[in-house]
Design an enzyme around this catalytic site. Sequence first.
Site, short mmCIF file in Angstrom:
data_model
loop_
_atom_site.label_atom_id
_atom_site.label_comp_id
_atom_site.label_asym_id
_atom_site.label_seq_id
_atom_site.Cartn_x
_atom_site.Cartn_y
_atom_site.Cartn_z
N ARG A 34 0.87 -1.18 0.00
CA ARG A 34 0.00 0.00 0.00
C ARG A 34 0.90 1.22 0.00
NH1 ARG A 34 -2.22 3.46 3.88
NH2 ARG A 34 -4.31 4.22 3.39
N SER A 103 -12.55 -3.10 1.78
CA SER A 103 -12.72 -2.42 3.07
C SER A 103 -14.18 -2.06 3.27
CB SER A 103 -11.92 -1.12 3.12
OG SER A 103 -10.55 -1.40 3.20
N LYS A 132 -4.04 6.57 9.29
CA LYS A 132 -5.04 6.94 8.27
C LYS A 132 -6.11 7.75 8.98
CE LYS A 132 -8.04 4.59 4.83
NZ LYS A 132 -8.32 5.68 3.98
N1 TZP Z 1 -7.19 1.40 6.68
C1 TZP Z 1 -7.93 1.63 7.76
S1 TZP Z 1 -7.02 2.05 9.09
C2 TZP Z 1 -5.58 1.92 8.20
C3 TZP Z 1 -5.86 1.56 6.91
C4 TZP Z 1 -4.88 1.36 5.84
C5 TZP Z 1 -4.24 2.18 8.77
C6 TZP Z 1 -3.87 1.25 9.86
O1 TZP Z 1 -2.59 1.57 10.33
P1 TZP Z 1 -2.08 1.20 11.78
O2 TZP Z 1 -0.72 1.86 11.85
O3 TZP Z 1 -1.96 -0.30 11.84
O4 TZP Z 1 -3.04 1.77 12.76
#
Ligand code: TZP
Length: 202
Positions: A34, A103, A132
């Site tokens: 990603r 998602s 995010k």
């Molecule tokens: N989609 C929803 S939350 C997220 C993504 C790509 C990020 C999650 O990152 P982390 O650092 O594991 O909280």
Amino acid sequence: MIYLVTDSALSLGRSLVNIVAAALRGGVGMVQLREKEITSREFVELGRAIHSITLEYNVPLIINDRADIAQIIGAEGLHIGQSDISFKDARKLLGQSAIIGLSIENIEQARKARSWGVDYIGASPVFATPTKIDTAPALGLKGVSELREVVDCRIVAIGGINKSNIRQVIKAGADSVAVVSAICSAADPYLATKELVNDTII
Ligand code: TZP
Ligand code: MG
């Protein structure tokens, strides 16, 4: 199962290839590339480099957003969100053997995804996370339990998950847990992965 989702920007200047290699040694069962900040050509090059290591471990490589890149590098799957190409188009493009994850941010979206036959749903986000910020409100553990009751497909939980809360997320009903910072930003990504993998054995 621990599902690594990459983010070069959170990798503290280290090579993503090395981080993925460490996570594979530590026992991740799935890797998603990603990368939002690189050119298409860089994405393909990085994808090929990472795919050559995931293949050694027989671990599926999933590409985020870009069905074209998944196809070009022969990745095992694609992960899409609610605003990306549709599941139907992704399936048409990549074929039956591809792993396609979607998602979802609420039960309604989860029900639809289930009816389309997605390979897994990404329950997003379980907890608020600085990784995010443009997300729907956090589902929380309660949201994960509700999803577990309503849909019978694989649930990959994502968002703010680390070793302090991973057991609770699994107890709430997630089949797998996806993490970005808990591995990419760890001082030792190999050890961090091993600890998370051990925590999934309840
Ligand atoms: N989609 C929803 S939350 C997220 C993504 C790509 C990020 C999650 O990152 P982390 O650092 O594991 O909280
Ligand atoms: Mg997307």
